[in-house]
Design a protein around this motif. Sequence first.
Motif, PDB file in Angstrom:
ATOM      1  N   THR A  54      47.913  52.167  40.142  1.00 18.66           N
ATOM      2  CA  THR A  54      48.564  51.221  41.049  1.00 18.66           C
ATOM      3  C   THR A  54      49.797  50.629  40.372  1.00 18.66           C
ATOM      4  OG1 THR A  54      47.305  49.305  40.259  1.00 18.66           O
ATOM      5  CG2 THR A  54      46.317  50.652  42.009  1.00 18.66           C
ATOM      6  N   GLU A  55      50.691  50.102  41.184  1.00 18.85           N
ATOM      7  CA  GLU A  55      51.899  49.494  40.638  1.00 18.85           C
ATOM      8  C   GLU A  55      51.552  48.303  39.748  1.00 18.85           C
ATOM      9  OE1 GLU A  55      54.954  48.541  43.386  1.00 18.85           O
ATOM     10  OE2 GLU A  55      55.119  50.576  44.197  1.00 18.85           O
ATOM     11  N   TYR A  56      50.508  47.587  40.101  1.00 19.99           N
ATOM     12  CA  TYR A  56      50.100  46.435  39.296  1.00 19.99           C
ATOM     13  C   TYR A  56      49.738  46.876  37.878  1.00 19.99           C
ATOM     14  CZ  TYR A  56      47.312  42.566  37.492  1.00 19.99           C
ATOM     15  OH  TYR A  56      46.811  41.571  36.693  1.00 19.99           O
ATOM     16  N   ASP A  57      48.920  47.930  37.766  1.00 17.73           N
ATOM     17  CA  ASP A  57      48.510  48.420  36.444  1.00 17.73           C
ATOM     18  C   ASP A  57      49.712  48.962  35.669  1.00 17.73           C
ATOM     19  OD1 ASP A  57      45.869  47.771  36.854  1.00 17.73           O
ATOM     20  OD2 ASP A  57      45.360  49.720  37.722  1.00 17.73           O
ATOM     21  N   MET A  58      50.628  49.624  36.384  1.00 16.02           N
ATOM     22  CA  MET A  58      51.815  50.156  35.720  1.00 16.02           C
ATOM     23  C   MET A  58      52.681  49.028  35.164  1.00 16.02           C
ATOM     24  SD  MET A  58      52.953  53.185  38.367  1.00 16.02           S
ATOM     25  CE  MET A  58      51.814  54.485  38.853  1.00 16.02           C
ATOM     26  N   ILE A  59      52.806  47.962  35.949  1.00 17.41           N
ATOM     27  CA  ILE A  59      53.612  46.809  35.511  1.00 17.41           C
ATOM     28  C   ILE A  59      53.040  46.213  34.232  1.00 17.41           C
ATOM     29  CG2 ILE A  59      54.267  44.444  36.113  1.00 17.41           C
ATOM     30  CD1 ILE A  59      54.570  45.391  39.010  1.00 17.41           C
ATOM     31  N   GLN A  60      51.718  46.204  34.106  1.00 21.24           N
ATOM     32  CA  GLN A  60      51.094  45.687  32.885  1.00 21.24           C
ATOM     33  C   GLN A  60      51.503  46.516  31.670  1.00 21.24           C
ATOM     34  OE1 GLN A  60      49.590  42.715  33.295  1.00 21.24           O
ATOM     35  NE2 GLN A  60      50.159  43.112  35.434  1.00 21.24           N
ATOM     36  N   ASN A  61      51.609  47.832  31.857  1.00 23.75           N
ATOM     37  CA  ASN A  61      52.063  48.699  30.761  1.00 23.75           C
ATOM     38  C   ASN A  61      53.506  48.371  30.368  1.00 23.75           C
ATOM     39  OD1 ASN A  61      49.666  50.107  30.512  1.00 23.75           O
ATOM     40  ND2 ASN A  61      50.304  51.790  31.836  1.00 23.75           N
TER      41      ASN A  61
END
Length: 299
Positions: A66-73
């Motif tokens: 998800t975009e949320y998980d990608m943003i965390q990276n």
Amino acid sequence: MATSIGIMDGAYFVGRNEILAWINARLHLSLSRVEEAASGAVQCQMMDMAHPGVVPMHKVNFDAKTEYDMIQNYKVLQDVFNKLKITKHIEVNKLVKGRPLDNLECLQWLKRYCDSINGGLMNENYDPVERRSKGGKERNSKASQKNSKSLQTNNSLSSPASSNGVIGNKISGMFWTSSFRTFLQLCSVFMTFFSFSVSGTKQGKQGGAADASLELQRLKNEVTDLKLSVDSLEKERDFYFAKLRDIELLCQTPELDNFPMVVAVKKILYSADQNDTALAEAQQIVSHSINNHQQIDFE
């Protein structure tokens, strides 16, 4: 240092095939498209290889979908940049969309940076698979077993959209040329299969085989024409790139750095906008300079 390379630097003309081969060799992956690196996990691990111990790998989610998980990276990556005092701006909102050109530009910069560390020599003691597994176990033991596969499936969650006006038409032109090459490869595979099918045709269908042979020859001619067009486009791209590069070097001359015309030209060269604001600002700079000179002459 690659942290402040100009947009006309040769780093942004490295092809995506070379970029993918570089990533796959360094990290023992099998990415086939640059969009598969949209999660930011690849960028984090490349920085981990270049600067061992700086990246908290347990915070990197290789299973991000998800975009949320990608943003965390990307937050992890930005923290690493801050620690190393790297001023590179990460356009997270564009990268997580999985658009090819945005991700290609990011990876081109990353390669240039890594090549500038220790002369681009790979850390022989670095085990990318072990580092991924170790980080994954600290996050989730199940995720560690499929982290490599998830890198290759991230792009299925975001539809590749065409990107108009991404930092200079140079990258767009390069991607267009790469698309031609992909088309040529598909044509080559098709003709190989088609030729095999024709060779297996029974003698009772000689008429149909003859027609197929003519069609095959026509396709070969079209492919030849496309190859010539690609070569011509690449030569034209290289020609204009050399001209722009000469202009950039001239503008970087210290004696000319503060000249209004030079400032205006650099405003256009280094603009990343997709509209005409850079041109308008450059025109204002020149107009203001001309008005000042006219006032001085009048006085």
